[in-house]
Motif scaffolding. Structure first.
Motif, mmCIF file in Angstrom:
data_model
loop_
_atom_site.group_PDB
_atom_site.id
_atom_site.type_symbol
_atom_site.label_atom_id
_atom_site.label_comp_id
_atom_site.label_asym_id
_atom_site.label_seq_id
_atom_site.Cartn_x
_atom_site.Cartn_y
_atom_site.Cartn_z
ATOM 1 N N TYR A 1 7.931 12.405 2.947
ATOM 2 C CA TYR A 1 7.230 13.330 2.053
ATOM 3 C C TYR A 1 6.237 12.601 1.147
ATOM 4 O O TYR A 1 5.159 13.127 0.864
ATOM 5 C CB TYR A 1 8.268 14.075 1.219
ATOM 6 C CG TYR A 1 7.683 14.958 0.137
ATOM 7 C CD1 TYR A 1 7.145 16.208 0.443
ATOM 8 C CD2 TYR A 1 7.684 14.549 -1.191
ATOM 9 C CE1 TYR A 1 6.623 17.020 -0.543
ATOM 10 C CE2 TYR A 1 7.160 15.355 -2.189
ATOM 11 C CZ TYR A 1 6.634 16.595 -1.861
ATOM 12 O OH TYR A 1 6.105 17.387 -2.842
ATOM 13 N N THR A 2 6.581 11.391 0.697
ATOM 14 C CA THR A 2 5.692 10.678 -0.224
ATOM 15 C C THR A 2 4.338 10.376 0.407
ATOM 16 O O THR A 2 3.317 10.385 -0.279
ATOM 17 C CB THR A 2 6.320 9.351 -0.694
ATOM 18 O OG1 THR A 2 6.565 8.497 0.435
ATOM 19 C CG2 THR A 2 7.618 9.602 -1.437
ATOM 20 N N ARG A 3 4.313 10.130 1.702
ATOM 21 C CA ARG A 3 3.051 9.841 2.372
ATOM 22 C C ARG A 3 2.232 11.106 2.603
ATOM 23 O O ARG A 3 1.014 11.053 2.727
ATOM 24 C CB ARG A 3 3.311 9.125 3.702
ATOM 25 C CG ARG A 3 4.160 7.869 3.586
ATOM 26 C CD ARG A 3 3.928 6.931 4.743
ATOM 27 N NE ARG A 3 2.608 6.333 4.700
ATOM 28 C CZ ARG A 3 2.275 5.287 3.937
ATOM 29 N NH1 ARG A 3 3.167 4.745 3.137
ATOM 30 N NH2 ARG A 3 1.051 4.803 3.973
ATOM 31 N N ILE A 4 2.908 12.228 2.648
ATOM 32 C CA ILE A 4 2.230 13.492 2.860
ATOM 33 C C ILE A 4 1.704 14.075 1.553
ATOM 34 O O ILE A 4 0.627 14.669 1.521
ATOM 35 C CB ILE A 4 3.195 14.517 3.508
ATOM 36 C CG1 ILE A 4 3.588 14.053 4.918
ATOM 37 C CG2 ILE A 4 2.577 15.903 3.573
ATOM 38 C CD1 ILE A 4 4.667 14.885 5.540
ATOM 39 N N ALA A 5 2.438 13.883 0.461
ATOM 40 C CA ALA A 5 2.147 14.637 -0.764
ATOM 41 C C ALA A 5 1.742 13.802 -1.967
ATOM 42 O O ALA A 5 1.470 14.361 -3.019
ATOM 43 C CB ALA A 5 3.361 15.490 -1.125
ATOM 44 N N THR A 6 1.700 12.470 -1.862
ATOM 45 C CA THR A 6 1.296 11.651 -3.004
ATOM 46 C C THR A 6 0.253 10.629 -2.575
ATOM 47 O O THR A 6 0.125 10.303 -1.390
ATOM 48 C CB THR A 6 2.490 10.898 -3.624
ATOM 49 O OG1 THR A 6 2.877 9.808 -2.762
ATOM 50 C CG2 THR A 6 3.680 11.816 -3.835
ATOM 51 N N SER A 7 -0.469 10.120 -3.558
ATOM 52 C CA SER A 7 -1.445 9.058 -3.290
ATOM 53 C C SER A 7 -0.902 7.709 -3.729
ATOM 54 O O SER A 7 -1.611 6.715 -3.719
ATOM 55 C CB SER A 7 -2.748 9.347 -4.039
ATOM 56 O OG SER A 7 -2.550 9.246 -5.437
ATOM 57 N N PHE A 8 0.359 7.676 -4.120
ATOM 58 C CA PHE A 8 1.005 6.434 -4.562
ATOM 59 C C PHE A 8 2.323 6.262 -3.812
ATOM 60 O O PHE A 8 3.368 5.996 -4.387
ATOM 61 C CB PHE A 8 1.233 6.442 -6.083
ATOM 62 C CG PHE A 8 1.881 7.711 -6.606
ATOM 63 C CD1 PHE A 8 3.251 7.777 -6.841
ATOM 64 C CD2 PHE A 8 1.121 8.834 -6.871
ATOM 65 C CE1 PHE A 8 3.844 8.932 -7.320
ATOM 66 C CE2 PHE A 8 1.702 10.000 -7.364
ATOM 67 C CZ PHE A 8 3.062 10.050 -7.583
ATOM 68 N N ALA A 9 2.249 6.421 -2.482
ATOM 69 C CA ALA A 9 3.447 6.432 -1.642
ATOM 70 C C ALA A 9 4.256 5.147 -1.736
ATOM 71 O O ALA A 9 5.492 5.184 -1.714
ATOM 72 C CB ALA A 9 3.068 6.694 -0.186
ATOM 73 N N ASP A 10 3.588 3.991 -1.849
ATOM 74 C CA ASP A 10 4.327 2.728 -1.910
ATOM 75 C C ASP A 10 5.238 2.683 -3.131
ATOM 76 O O ASP A 10 6.395 2.268 -3.048
ATOM 77 C CB ASP A 10 3.358 1.541 -1.949
ATOM 78 C CG ASP A 10 2.728 1.286 -0.591
ATOM 79 O OD1 ASP A 10 3.218 1.859 0.401
ATOM 80 O OD2 ASP A 10 1.748 0.529 -0.516
ATOM 81 N N ALA A 11 4.708 3.110 -4.266
ATOM 82 C CA ALA A 11 5.517 3.117 -5.489
ATOM 83 C C ALA A 11 6.540 4.242 -5.457
ATOM 84 O O ALA A 11 7.700 4.070 -5.855
ATOM 85 C CB ALA A 11 4.618 3.267 -6.714
ATOM 86 N N ALA A 12 6.128 5.407 -4.957
ATOM 87 C CA ALA A 12 7.013 6.577 -4.938
ATOM 88 C C ALA A 12 8.125 6.460 -3.914
ATOM 89 O O ALA A 12 9.123 7.171 -3.999
ATOM 90 C CB ALA A 12 6.201 7.836 -4.656
ATOM 91 N N SER A 13 7.986 5.550 -2.939
ATOM 92 C CA SER A 13 9.002 5.424 -1.891
ATOM 93 C C SER A 13 10.313 4.857 -2.406
ATOM 94 O O SER A 13 11.334 4.938 -1.727
ATOM 95 C CB SER A 13 8.485 4.551 -0.748
ATOM 96 O OG SER A 13 8.253 3.226 -1.194
#
Length: 365
Positions: free
Chosen positions: A133-145
């Motif tokens: 979901y983080t890669r689909i819905a955020t622009s900060f996927a690395d941090a949000a993962s």
């Protein structure tokens, strides 16, 4: 997380004070036998709830969710009742075994281990869905993962099967002779992973967690896409064709997205999310995600990072940025870490930033 740390600290108390001689002296022995310290049936549910809460800012324990805590509450209430009856009515050990601490009964140990393993499985499965979901819905996927959370869950899973390993090792005379000192390696590992998640959870406050609103059901609406090759292969085609959305509307949204990205430089916001862009365009996240996938062959995270990389390339050639470091330019362009910048730059240009700069300087000379 606070409750998990309290339960974890209490679980290690009997070992620590037992090592100090409490089991061999009164009234400390009675305290250890009558007071329930180990609440392992709470550990699994608390970890599961924490995994949900840190990935969804709006998550609250409500309604049927409390049923997950029921086994631990039943054990706590029954243990307290038995202890109170022995202390105030029988005034001796009767319902409570004088020679075996109830917290370490075989049935309770096995039940607790199964509970923890089941909830760890649920937590890991939930985390894997959240990471998509983080890669689909955020622009900060690395941090949000939240990779530290993944590391903790796997480490705790390994730790949770250590009692089984300990049982196997107890068949060997060397470990059997260790007796009381035998479990030391388990408690050492337990302390290390608990410290790890406590420190990592503290650092998580620097993330825009209030923007994370993951629910597994959301993934059913978003098209799954991890690479341009999957799109080119037509994996998303059948699903898109099923919708009633006119192609004209998709093109209008695409043009609107391009316009707002160029005019307002939204990519410069390190905490930008898909839902924020969708709201600005007057649409919903699912539809906007389809537009990005179908027309740009990227997921939202890679789409925004592409803008950021292009901005960095443009700016390093501009005189007004000549006194800034490459990393400073990257941060101004929306990246939130050096690692994310390097990874995205290499993915989009095929070269790492240093190689690109050296080639750029060579071409100028």
């Amino acid at each position: 997380m606070g409750w998990f740390l309290i339960v974890a600290a209490m679980a290690i108390i009997p070992f620590m004070v037992g090592f100090a001689g409490w089991y061999d002296n009164q009234p400390y022995r009675d305290i250890l036998f009558f007071v329930p310290f180990v609440h392992s049936l709470f550990i699994g549910p608390l970890l599961y709830f924490y995994t949900k809460s840190i990935s969804n800012y709006n998550f609250r324990i409500r309604g049927r969710a409390y049923l997950h805590l029921l086994p631990g509450l039943v054990y706590l209430i029954v243990n307290i009742a038995l202890s109170l009856i022995d202390v105030f009515i029988y005034k001796r050990y009767n319902l409570t075994n004088e020679y075996n601490d109830p917290d370490f009964s075989d049935w309770y140990t096995i039940l607790s281990m199964l509970s923890v393993l089941i909830y760890l499985f649920l937590s890991i499965r939930y985390y894997n869905s959240y990471k998509k979901y983080t890669r689909i819905a955020t622009s900060f996927a690395d941090a949000a993962s939240l990779q530290w959370l993944r590391n903790f869950l796997y480490a705790f899973s390994l730790l949770s099967i250590m009692p089984i390993i300990r049982t196997i090792l107890s068949n060997f005379s060397f470990f059997e002779r260790m007796r009381y000192f035998g479990p030391w390696y388990y408690y050492l590992g337990f302390a290390i992973v608990v410290y790890y998640i406590a420190i990592s959870a503290y650092h998580a406050i620097y993330l825009p967690i209030y923007k994370l609103e993951f629910n597994p059901d959301l993934l059913q609406g978003f098209p799954e896409q991890d690479s341009a090759a999957e799109n080119e292969a037509g994996n998303l085609g059948p699903e898109i064709k099923k919708t009633d959305i006119a192609q004209e509307k998709m093109i209008t949204l695409r043009n609107g997205l391009l316009e707002v990205m160029e005019a307002e430089l939204l990519f410069e916001r390190a905490d930008l999310t898909l839902s924020e862009v969708a709201k600005k365009l007057g649409t919903n996240s699912v539809l906007l995600s389809r537009v990005v996938n179908q027309h740009f062959k990227l997921n939202f995270n890679d789409y925004i990072n592409q803008y950021r990389v292009e901005a960095v390339i443009k700016r390093i050639a501009m005189p007004e940025f000549k006194n800034q470091t490459l990393l400073a330019i990257a941060f101004d362009s929306g990246f939130n870490s050096k690692a994310t910048f390097n990874r995205s730059f290499k993915k989009i240009t095929g070269k790492n930033p240093k190689e690109f700069l050296n080639r750029d300087l060579s071409s100028r000379l």
